[in-house]
Design a protein around this motif. Structure first.
Motif, PDB file in Angstrom:
ATOM      1  N   VAL A   3      11.791 105.528  50.519  1.00 55.43           N
ATOM      2  CA  VAL A   3      13.212 105.691  50.263  1.00 55.43           C
ATOM      3  C   VAL A   3      13.766 104.404  49.663  1.00 55.43           C
ATOM      4  O   VAL A   3      13.553 103.322  50.179  1.00 55.43           O
ATOM      5  N   ARG A  25      21.156 115.969  44.834  1.00 48.49           N
ATOM      6  CA  ARG A  25      20.462 116.644  45.935  1.00 48.49           C
ATOM      7  C   ARG A  25      21.435 117.214  46.958  1.00 48.49           C
ATOM      8  O   ARG A  25      21.167 118.252  47.563  1.00 48.49           O
ATOM      9  N   GLU A  58      19.671 109.598  52.802  1.00 46.56           N
ATOM     10  CA  GLU A  58      18.447 109.985  52.090  1.00 46.56           C
ATOM     11  C   GLU A  58      17.475 110.692  53.031  1.00 46.56           C
ATOM     12  O   GLU A  58      16.791 111.640  52.619  1.00 46.56           O
ATOM     13  N   ILE A  59      17.427 110.275  54.278  1.00 46.68           N
ATOM     14  CA  ILE A  59      16.580 110.958  55.268  1.00 46.68           C
ATOM     15  C   ILE A  59      17.145 112.337  55.575  1.00 46.68           C
ATOM     16  O   ILE A  59      16.397 113.319  55.639  1.00 46.68           O
ATOM     17  N   GLN A  62      16.242 115.039  53.189  1.00 46.62           N
ATOM     18  CA  GLN A  62      14.886 115.547  53.272  1.00 46.62           C
ATOM     19  C   GLN A  62      14.739 116.669  54.299  1.00 46.62           C
ATOM     20  O   GLN A  62      13.728 117.360  54.328  1.00 46.62           O
ATOM     21  N   GLU A  63      15.758 116.859  55.125  1.00 45.60           N
ATOM     22  CA  GLU A  63      15.713 117.884  56.165  1.00 45.60           C
ATOM     23  C   GLU A  63      16.007 119.268  55.575  1.00 45.60           C
ATOM     24  O   GLU A  63      16.588 119.393  54.504  1.00 45.60           O
ATOM     25  N   GLN A  64      15.625 120.286  56.320  1.00 41.87           N
ATOM     26  CA  GLN A  64      15.872 121.667  55.913  1.00 41.87           C
ATOM     27  C   GLN A  64      17.351 122.014  56.065  1.00 41.87           C
ATOM     28  O   GLN A  64      18.004 121.585  57.020  1.00 41.87           O
TER      29      GLN A  64
END
Length: 100
Positions: A3, A25, A58-59, A62-64
């Motif tokens: 990241v 995103r 940013e983390i 990445q999650e659903q």
């Protein structure tokens, strides 16, 4: 990819590039509802992001979607590694606007 690190030369990416990537995103999650929650949160709060907040977001990206939505609506517990003041702002949902 780490990241916040450029794929080209392991140099840190600029905050501007990271914000542009995060904006895209956040606004293109896969469902209109997730776009409204994640994208709305980004639009309201990104100007306040420092390095730590940017890394956290940013983390989260990445999650659903189903997990993010469950945390935001309070139907599932937030994982300890994501539970902070930013997540508390995300769960307020005061940034979501209805599109007509």
């Amino acid at each position: 990819m780490m990241v916040g690190v450029s794929m080209n030369d392991n140099e840190p990416e600029s905050m501007d590039l990271r914000l542009r990537r995060a904006r895209y995103r956040a606004d293109h999650r896969g469902t209109k509802e997730a776009d409204m929650v994640v994208g709305g949160f980004f639009e309201k709060h990104h100007a306040e992001f420092d390095e730590a907040a940017m890394a956290w977001f940013e983390i989260v990206l990445q999650e659903q979607d189903v997990d993010i939505m469950a945390w935001a609506f309070g139907t599932a517990p937030v994982p300890a590694h994501l539970d902070n003041d930013w997540m508390k702002l995300l769960t307020k949902l005061d940034y979501v606007t209805v599109i007509k």
